[in-house]
Design a protein around this motif. Structure first.
Motif, PDB file in Angstrom:
ATOM      1  N   VAL A 130     -23.180 -16.946   2.312  1.00  0.00           N
ATOM      2  CA  VAL A 130     -22.623 -17.761   3.393  1.00  0.00           C
ATOM      3  C   VAL A 130     -21.246 -18.308   3.012  1.00  0.00           C
ATOM      4  O   VAL A 130     -20.292 -18.255   3.799  1.00  0.00           O
ATOM      5  N   VAL A 131     -21.161 -18.828   1.777  1.00  0.00           N
ATOM      6  CA  VAL A 131     -19.858 -19.363   1.326  1.00  0.00           C
ATOM      7  C   VAL A 131     -18.810 -18.259   1.282  1.00  0.00           C
ATOM      8  O   VAL A 131     -17.668 -18.430   1.746  1.00  0.00           O
ATOM      9  N   ALA A 132     -19.200 -17.099   0.725  1.00  0.00           N
ATOM     10  CA  ALA A 132     -18.252 -15.989   0.667  1.00  0.00           C
ATOM     11  C   ALA A 132     -17.857 -15.516   2.066  1.00  0.00           C
ATOM     12  O   ALA A 132     -16.697 -15.184   2.320  1.00  0.00           O
ATOM     13  N   THR A 133     -18.851 -15.507   2.980  1.00  0.00           N
ATOM     14  CA  THR A 133     -18.552 -15.094   4.347  1.00  0.00           C
ATOM     15  C   THR A 133     -17.537 -16.015   4.996  1.00  0.00           C
ATOM     16  O   THR A 133     -16.569 -15.575   5.630  1.00  0.00           O
ATOM     17  N   VAL A 134     -17.768 -17.322   4.833  1.00  0.00           N
ATOM     18  CA  VAL A 134     -16.845 -18.294   5.434  1.00  0.00           C
ATOM     19  C   VAL A 134     -15.451 -18.161   4.830  1.00  0.00           C
ATOM     20  O   VAL A 134     -14.440 -18.098   5.547  1.00  0.00           O
ATOM     21  N   LEU A 135     -15.394 -18.092   3.491  1.00  0.00           N
ATOM     22  CA  LEU A 135     -14.093 -18.012   2.829  1.00  0.00           C
ATOM     23  C   LEU A 135     -13.364 -16.716   3.174  1.00  0.00           C
ATOM     24  O   LEU A 135     -12.166 -16.722   3.492  1.00  0.00           O
ATOM     25  N   VAL A 136     -14.099 -15.599   3.109  1.00  0.00           N
ATOM     26  CA  VAL A 136     -13.462 -14.318   3.408  1.00  0.00           C
ATOM     27  C   VAL A 136     -13.051 -14.237   4.876  1.00  0.00           C
ATOM     28  O   VAL A 136     -11.979 -13.718   5.212  1.00  0.00           O
ATOM     29  N   SER A 137     -13.905 -14.782   5.759  1.00  0.00           N
ATOM     30  CA  SER A 137     -13.553 -14.769   7.183  1.00  0.00           C
ATOM     31  C   SER A 137     -12.309 -15.597   7.452  1.00  0.00           C
ATOM     32  O   SER A 137     -11.406 -15.176   8.193  1.00  0.00           O
ATOM     33  N   LEU A 138     -12.245 -16.796   6.841  1.00  0.00           N
ATOM     34  CA  LEU A 138     -11.053 -17.629   7.018  1.00  0.00           C
ATOM     35  C   LEU A 138      -9.816 -16.949   6.440  1.00  0.00           C
ATOM     36  O   LEU A 138      -8.744 -16.944   7.067  1.00  0.00           O
ATOM     37  N   ALA A 139      -9.984 -16.374   5.241  1.00  0.00           N
ATOM     38  CA  ALA A 139      -8.835 -15.683   4.637  1.00  0.00           C
ATOM     39  C   ALA A 139      -8.404 -14.496   5.487  1.00  0.00           C
ATOM     40  O   ALA A 139      -7.201 -14.275   5.714  1.00  0.00           O
ATOM     41  N   GLY A 140      -9.393 -13.728   5.972  1.00  0.00           N
ATOM     42  CA  GLY A 140      -9.058 -12.592   6.833  1.00  0.00           C
ATOM     43  C   GLY A 140      -8.424 -13.024   8.136  1.00  0.00           C
ATOM     44  O   GLY A 140      -7.479 -12.399   8.629  1.00  0.00           O
ATOM     45  N   LEU A 141      -8.953 -14.130   8.710  1.00  0.00           N
ATOM     46  CA  LEU A 141      -8.383 -14.629   9.960  1.00  0.00           C
ATOM     47  C   LEU A 141      -6.948 -15.091   9.755  1.00  0.00           C
ATOM     48  O   LEU A 141      -6.052 -14.757  10.548  1.00  0.00           O
ATOM     49  N   LEU A 142      -6.727 -15.858   8.679  1.00  0.00           N
ATOM     50  CA  LEU A 142      -5.362 -16.322   8.409  1.00  0.00           C
ATOM     51  C   LEU A 142      -4.427 -15.158   8.135  1.00  0.00           C
ATOM     52  O   LEU A 142      -3.284 -15.129   8.633  1.00  0.00           O
ATOM     53  N   LEU A 143      -4.906 -14.180   7.366  1.00  0.00           N
ATOM     54  CA  LEU A 143      -4.072 -13.018   7.076  1.00  0.00           C
ATOM     55  C   LEU A 143      -3.773 -12.225   8.341  1.00  0.00           C
ATOM     56  O   LEU A 143      -2.632 -11.809   8.578  1.00  0.00           O
ATOM     57  N   GLY A 144      -4.820 -12.038   9.167  1.00  0.00           N
ATOM     58  CA  GLY A 144      -4.609 -11.293  10.406  1.00  0.00           C
ATOM     59  C   GLY A 144      -3.666 -12.003  11.350  1.00  0.00           C
ATOM     60  O   GLY A 144      -2.793 -11.381  11.975  1.00  0.00           O
ATOM     61  N   VAL A 145      -3.840 -13.347  11.474  1.00  0.00           N
ATOM     62  CA  VAL A 145      -2.953 -14.111  12.363  1.00  0.00           C
ATOM     63  C   VAL A 145      -1.519 -14.057  11.853  1.00  0.00           C
ATOM     64  O   VAL A 145      -0.566 -13.874  12.630  1.00  0.00           O
ATOM     65  N   ARG A 146      -1.358 -14.201  10.543  1.00  0.00           N
ATOM     66  CA  ARG A 146       0.001 -14.175   9.971  1.00  0.00           C
ATOM     67  C   ARG A 146       0.645 -12.805  10.152  1.00  0.00           C
ATOM     68  O   ARG A 146       1.806 -12.709  10.581  1.00  0.00           O
ATOM     69  N   MET A 147      -0.099 -11.760   9.870  1.00  0.00           N
ATOM     70  CA  MET A 147       0.446 -10.417  10.062  1.00  0.00           C
ATOM     71  C   MET A 147       0.728 -10.147  11.531  1.00  0.00           C
ATOM     72  O   MET A 147       1.754  -9.547  11.884  1.00  0.00           O
ATOM     73  N   GLY A 148      -0.194 -10.609  12.407  1.00  0.00           N
ATOM     74  CA  GLY A 148       0.030 -10.413  13.834  1.00  0.00           C
ATOM     75  C   GLY A 148       1.259 -11.143  14.328  1.00  0.00           C
ATOM     76  O   GLY A 148       2.038 -10.605  15.133  1.00  0.00           O
ATOM     77  N   ARG A 149       1.456 -12.377  13.850  1.00  0.00           N
ATOM     78  CA  ARG A 149       2.631 -13.130  14.270  1.00  0.00           C
ATOM     79  C   ARG A 149       3.910 -12.469  13.789  1.00  0.00           C
ATOM     80  O   ARG A 149       4.902 -12.389  14.526  1.00  0.00           O
ATOM     81  N   ARG A 150       3.904 -11.986  12.549  1.00  0.00           N
ATOM     82  CA  ARG A 150       5.107 -11.342  12.030  1.00  0.00           C
ATOM     83  C   ARG A 150       5.408 -10.053  12.784  1.00  0.00           C
ATOM     84  O   ARG A 150       6.563  -9.776  13.134  1.00  0.00           O
ATOM     85  N   ALA A 151       4.351  -9.265  13.059  1.00  0.00           N
ATOM     86  CA  ALA A 151       4.571  -8.033  13.820  1.00  0.00           C
ATOM     87  C   ALA A 151       5.026  -8.335  15.242  1.00  0.00           C
ATOM     88  O   ALA A 151       5.901  -7.652  15.793  1.00  0.00           O
ATOM     89  N   THR A 152       4.418  -9.374  15.859  1.00  0.00           N
ATOM     90  CA  THR A 152       4.827  -9.752  17.213  1.00  0.00           C
ATOM     91  C   THR A 152       6.263 -10.246  17.242  1.00  0.00           C
ATOM     92  O   THR A 152       7.029  -9.936  18.168  1.00  0.00           O
ATOM     93  N   ALA A 153       6.654 -11.023  16.222  1.00  0.00           N
ATOM     94  CA  ALA A 153       8.041 -11.501  16.160  1.00  0.00           C
ATOM     95  C   ALA A 153       9.008 -10.333  16.037  1.00  0.00           C
ATOM     96  O   ALA A 153      10.066 -10.315  16.686  1.00  0.00           O
ATOM     97  N   ALA A 154       8.657  -9.341  15.214  1.00  0.00           N
ATOM     98  CA  ALA A 154       9.522  -8.166  15.083  1.00  0.00           C
ATOM     99  C   ALA A 154       9.610  -7.401  16.403  1.00  0.00           C
ATOM    100  O   ALA A 154      10.692  -6.949  16.807  1.00  0.00           O
ATOM    101  N   ALA A 155       8.460  -7.269  17.106  1.00  0.00           N
ATOM    102  CA  ALA A 155       8.466  -6.560  18.384  1.00  0.00           C
ATOM    103  C   ALA A 155       9.294  -7.301  19.430  1.00  0.00           C
ATOM    104  O   ALA A 155      10.066  -6.696  20.187  1.00  0.00           O
ATOM    105  N   ARG A 156       9.149  -8.636  19.495  1.00  0.00           N
ATOM    106  CA  ARG A 156       9.916  -9.406  20.461  1.00  0.00           C
ATOM    107  C   ARG A 156      11.411  -9.343  20.160  1.00  0.00           C
ATOM    108  O   ARG A 156      12.237  -9.271  21.089  1.00  0.00           O
TER     109      ARG A 156
END
Length: 399
Positions: A130-156
């Motif tokens: 459970v702890v690993a799931t929460v930590l990995v999910s948060l890390a994955g979410l933050l990484l995905g959001v950050r990568m998505g924002r950077r890619a979206t900024a480049a596209a815009r």
């Protein structure tokens, strides 16, 4: 599927693998515990058999009344048997062997310690998972959001560059593929800006160099004797002079040195003045509603005159110029804009020296009109009217 969704799927796949690993660890641990317990109890049974032979006391029992049926049936074949009697929280592990034709020596012990150890392992795996799931999910979410924002900024930023904002840049962050993409977009914008600047400079220089000889030609035409030849030369010189003036106007708009002289004017008055020099029989002016706007009347009239002249040249009469408050629509009754030209007008705007028509022309009218509208903060759009013909709409700012 965006980057964030892909990262989320990767995290979910990793969690599935982690869950499968936890189940596998549980089963391996349970099997190892049972094998160890069976071996220890079997060793104890053999020691008890030796003690019975030597007359020593042991924990083993002869023909116990609670001996499980499967054990009693198995020892008939003269083999040693270990058996786990599952009783939930009161499981008992048995070991039995025949010591004579009718007697069975058996030893048993509770299997609770192993069950408790396995339950403790399961709780540890669950909490860790459970702890690993929460930590990995948060890390994955933050990484995905950050990568998505950077890619979206480049596209815009790329979209802004495509719309003509050559000063737009992406801020490179990191050394990954998205940072390389950002650097490539910036390099593309620099190269495109340099190329366009070179083209604008050449266009402006050519137009400036042509002004003097064209002015001389205009003066010389006035000295020619009257006649058909003189009229043809004068008409060609006028067209050449208009082309040079148009190119200079485009150069001034490109260099962003044009000044705006704002005045309070009625839209209807500017509309009538814009088409005053055109054929009244082929151009019709209608005022459905009037409005007073703060703008540069000379530039507004230039926009409307270019739109009306373009409609007369490439469309078919009558050309309708309708003023409806701060909005002026110019429509002809020709075949309308070609689909490929309309697609360009909707995306990157008019392209200079391109008319989309076979009737001739320089293709600078719409370019100048669009540049003037952008300078005034107005909005100029193009479309094909549902009832036929091309239509241009100028929407002046009212603030």
């Amino acid at each position: 599927m965006n980057v964030g969704a892909k990262v989320a799927l990767a995290v979910a796949a990793a969690l599935c693998v982690a869950g499968s690993t936890g189940v596998l660890v549980h089963r391996i641990t349970a099997a190892d515990q049972l094998a160890t317990a069976r071996s220890d109890l079997d060793q104890e049974l053999r020691s008890a058999a030796a003690d019975l032979t030597d007359g020593r006391e042991s924990r083993a029992r002869i023909d116990p009344a609670d001996l499980p049926g499967p054990v009693a049936r198995a020892v008939r074949d003269d083999v040693r048997v270990t058996y786990l009697q599952d009783g939930g929280e009161h499981a008992v592990l048995w070991a039995a062997s025949r010591v004579s034709d009718r007697r069975v020596l058996a030893v048993s012990r509770p299997y609770t310690p192993e069950e408790q150890a396995l339950a403790s392992l399961d709780r540890t795996l669950l909490v860790t998972g459970v702890v690993a799931t929460v930590l990995v999910s948060l890390a994955g979410l933050l990484l995905g959001v950050r990568m998505g924002r950077r890619a979206t900024a480049a596209a815009r930023t790329a979209e802004r560059i495509a719309d003509g904002d050559l000063d737009a840049r992406v801020r490179p962050d990191g050394r990954d593929e998205i940072a390389r993409l950002a650097a490539s977009v910036n390099a593309m914008a620099d190269a495109l800006g340099a190329r366009l600047e070179a083209e604008r400079r050449v266009t402006a220089d050519i137009a400036h160099e042509l002004r003097t000889p064209v002015a001389g030609m205009s003066t010389a035409v006035g000295l020619l004797p009257p006649g058909r030849a003189s009229e043809l030369v004068a008409g060609s010189v006028r067209k050449l002079r208009g082309l040079v003036e148009d190119v200079l106007e485009v150069a001034r708009l490109d260099s962003q040195v044009a000044a705006v002289d704002t005045e309070q004017r009625e839209v209807s008055a500017m509309t009538r003045r814009a088409v005053a020099g055109l054929d009244d029989a082929r151009v019709q002016v209608r005022v459905m509603a009037d409005a007073v706007v703060a703008t540069d009347p000379r530039r507004v009239e230039r926009i409307l005159a270019n739109l009306a002249a373009n409609a007369l040249r490439h469309g078919a009469p009558p050309v309708e110029v309708a003023a409806d408050g701060p909005v002026v629509r110019v429509r002809d009754h020709g075949p309308g804009f070609p689909p490929d030209l309309l697609a360009v007008l909707h995306t990157s705007g008019p392209q200079r020296f391109r008319t989309g028509s076979r009737t001739g022309g320089t293709g600078l009218g719409l370019t100048i009109a669009t540049g003037q509208a952008r300078l005034l903060g107005a909005r100029l759009t193009f479309r094909n009217h549902p009832d036929g013909g091309a239509e241009a709409e100028l929407r002046l700012p009212t603030g």
